[in-house]
Design a protein around this motif. Structure first.
Motif, short mmCIF file in Angstrom:
data_model
loop_
_atom_site.label_atom_id
_atom_site.label_comp_id
_atom_site.label_asym_id
_atom_site.label_seq_id
_atom_site.Cartn_x
_atom_site.Cartn_y
_atom_site.Cartn_z
N SER A 1 0.86 -1.18 0.00
CA SER A 1 0.00 0.00 0.00
C SER A 1 0.90 1.23 0.00
O SER A 1 1.99 1.21 0.55
CB SER A 1 -0.90 -0.05 1.23
N PHE A 2 0.43 2.30 -0.61
CA PHE A 2 1.23 3.52 -0.71
C PHE A 2 1.06 4.37 0.53
O PHE A 2 1.93 5.11 0.91
CB PHE A 2 0.81 4.31 -1.95
N SER A 3 -0.08 4.29 1.15
CA SER A 3 -0.36 4.94 2.43
C SER A 3 -1.68 4.39 2.91
O SER A 3 -2.38 3.68 2.20
CB SER A 3 -0.44 6.46 2.27
N GLU A 4 -2.06 4.73 4.14
CA GLU A 4 -3.34 4.24 4.65
C GLU A 4 -4.51 4.80 3.87
O GLU A 4 -5.59 4.25 3.84
CB GLU A 4 -3.51 4.61 6.13
N LEU A 5 -4.31 5.95 3.23
CA LEU A 5 -5.41 6.62 2.55
C LEU A 5 -5.56 6.22 1.09
O LEU A 5 -6.55 6.55 0.47
CB LEU A 5 -5.18 8.15 2.61
N SER A 6 -4.59 5.52 0.53
CA SER A 6 -4.65 5.25 -0.90
C SER A 6 -5.23 3.88 -1.21
O SER A 6 -5.19 2.96 -0.41
CB SER A 6 -3.27 5.38 -1.53
N ASP A 7 -5.76 3.78 -2.41
CA ASP A 7 -6.26 2.52 -2.95
C ASP A 7 -5.27 2.15 -4.04
O ASP A 7 -5.30 2.73 -5.13
CB ASP A 7 -7.66 2.76 -3.50
N PRO A 8 -4.38 1.19 -3.79
CA PRO A 8 -3.32 0.88 -4.74
C PRO A 8 -3.84 0.50 -6.13
O PRO A 8 -3.27 0.91 -7.13
CB PRO A 8 -2.58 -0.29 -4.11
N GLU A 9 -4.93 -0.26 -6.19
CA GLU A 9 -5.47 -0.66 -7.49
C GLU A 9 -5.96 0.56 -8.27
O GLU A 9 -5.74 0.67 -9.47
CB GLU A 9 -6.62 -1.67 -7.33
N ARG A 10 -6.63 1.46 -7.58
CA ARG A 10 -7.14 2.67 -8.25
C ARG A 10 -5.97 3.53 -8.71
O ARG A 10 -5.99 4.05 -9.83
CB ARG A 10 -8.04 3.44 -7.28
N LEU A 11 -4.97 3.70 -7.87
CA LEU A 11 -3.82 4.51 -8.24
C LEU A 11 -3.10 3.92 -9.45
O LEU A 11 -2.73 4.64 -10.38
CB LEU A 11 -2.85 4.62 -7.06
N ALA A 12 -2.97 2.61 -9.48
CA ALA A 12 -2.33 1.95 -10.62
C ALA A 12 -3.17 2.16 -11.89
O ALA A 12 -2.62 2.41 -12.97
CB ALA A 12 -2.16 0.45 -10.34
N ALA A 13 -4.48 2.07 -11.76
CA ALA A 13 -5.36 2.27 -12.92
C ALA A 13 -5.27 3.72 -13.42
O ALA A 13 -5.26 3.96 -14.63
CB ALA A 13 -6.80 1.93 -12.55
N VAL A 14 -5.18 4.66 -12.51
CA VAL A 14 -5.07 6.07 -12.91
C VAL A 14 -3.76 6.31 -13.64
O VAL A 14 -3.72 6.99 -14.67
CB VAL A 14 -5.22 7.02 -11.69
N TRP A 15 -2.66 5.75 -13.12
CA TRP A 15 -1.37 5.95 -13.80
C TRP A 15 -1.34 5.27 -15.16
O TRP A 15 -0.78 5.81 -16.11
CB TRP A 15 -0.20 5.51 -12.92
N ALA A 16 -1.98 4.13 -15.29
CA ALA A 16 -2.06 3.48 -16.60
C ALA A 16 -2.86 4.36 -17.57
O ALA A 16 -2.46 4.53 -18.73
CB ALA A 16 -2.71 2.10 -16.48
N ALA A 17 -3.95 4.92 -17.08
CA ALA A 17 -4.77 5.80 -17.92
C ALA A 17 -4.03 7.10 -18.26
O ALA A 17 -4.14 7.60 -19.38
CB ALA A 17 -6.08 6.10 -17.21
N LYS A 18 -3.26 7.63 -17.29
CA LYS A 18 -2.47 8.84 -17.57
C LYS A 18 -1.42 8.55 -18.65
O LYS A 18 -1.21 9.37 -19.54
CB LYS A 18 -1.78 9.34 -16.30
N HIS A 19 -0.77 7.40 -18.54
CA HIS A 19 0.23 7.04 -19.52
C HIS A 19 -0.40 7.01 -20.92
O HIS A 19 0.13 7.58 -21.88
CB HIS A 19 0.85 5.68 -19.17
N GLU A 20 -1.55 6.35 -21.01
CA GLU A 20 -2.26 6.26 -22.29
C GLU A 20 -2.67 7.65 -22.80
O GLU A 20 -2.53 7.95 -23.98
CB GLU A 20 -3.50 5.39 -22.09
N GLU A 21 -3.14 8.50 -21.90
CA GLU A 21 -3.59 9.84 -22.32
C GLU A 21 -2.43 10.73 -22.73
O GLU A 21 -2.52 11.49 -23.70
CB GLU A 21 -4.42 10.50 -21.20
#
Length: 176
Positions: A47-67
């Protein structure tokens, strides 16, 4: 809630404004690294921190890369010196759709809140009556052409509490 693609498209659109092709290419490379790092972290179960959702963060970075790649390719294909969000037809369409979904969600939330505020003043209850009073209520409701719960609601609206605490209902004709 916005999808990972919505978040990525919105952030990239704002961050890319005024960047040249070389700067956008740098953002593509950075997004590729972040995508790989977050995917590795998810695979390891960290986990990146108690507040983060690792799967969501990974999905956002994948989408950012694509965009970022889409923006870079668009700039190269169109021959733009710098990225201007207004000229990006696809990006503008997506931004408009996000705005419409946001407005719709806000309107739905406002309507829900209005209903909730309205309902806060209401009282919902179940009344269990013995057979005798129940028959009287049903018969009166049938004669008036209303449902028993409507008759009870009309009775409750007309309740009078005297100074000594006595409860009564003045005579009335039930209405539909």
């Amino acid at each position: 809630m916005w999808s990972a693609q919505d978040v990525a498209r919105d952030q990239v659109r704002r961050q890319a404004k005024g960047l040249d092709v070389a700067a956008v290419a740098g953002k593509v490379a950075e997004a590729a690294v972040r995508e790989r790092e977050t995917a590795d972290q998810v695979r390891r179960g960290g986990s990146f921190s108690e507040l983060s959702d690792p799967e969501r963060l990974a999905a956002v970075w994948a989408a950012k890369h694509e965009e970022w790649q889409r923006v870079r390719d668009l700039m190269v294909q169109a021959g733009w010196a710098v990225y201007e969000p207004e000229r990006d037809v696809q990006g503008s369409q997506w931004a408009q759709e996000r705005g419409e979904r946001r407005e719709s969600a806000l309107a739905a939330r406002d309507a829900f809140e209005a209903r909730r505020r309205e309902a806060a003043g209401e009282l919902r209850t179940e009344v269990w009556l013995s057979a005798g009073p129940s028959r009287l209520i049903r018969a009166a409701a049938d004669r008036a052409g209303v449902a028993p719960f409507q008759l009870l609601a009309q009775l409750a609206e007309r309740v009078v509490v005297n100074e000594d605490g006595a409860v009564s209902v003045p005579p009335f004709t039930p209405s539909r």
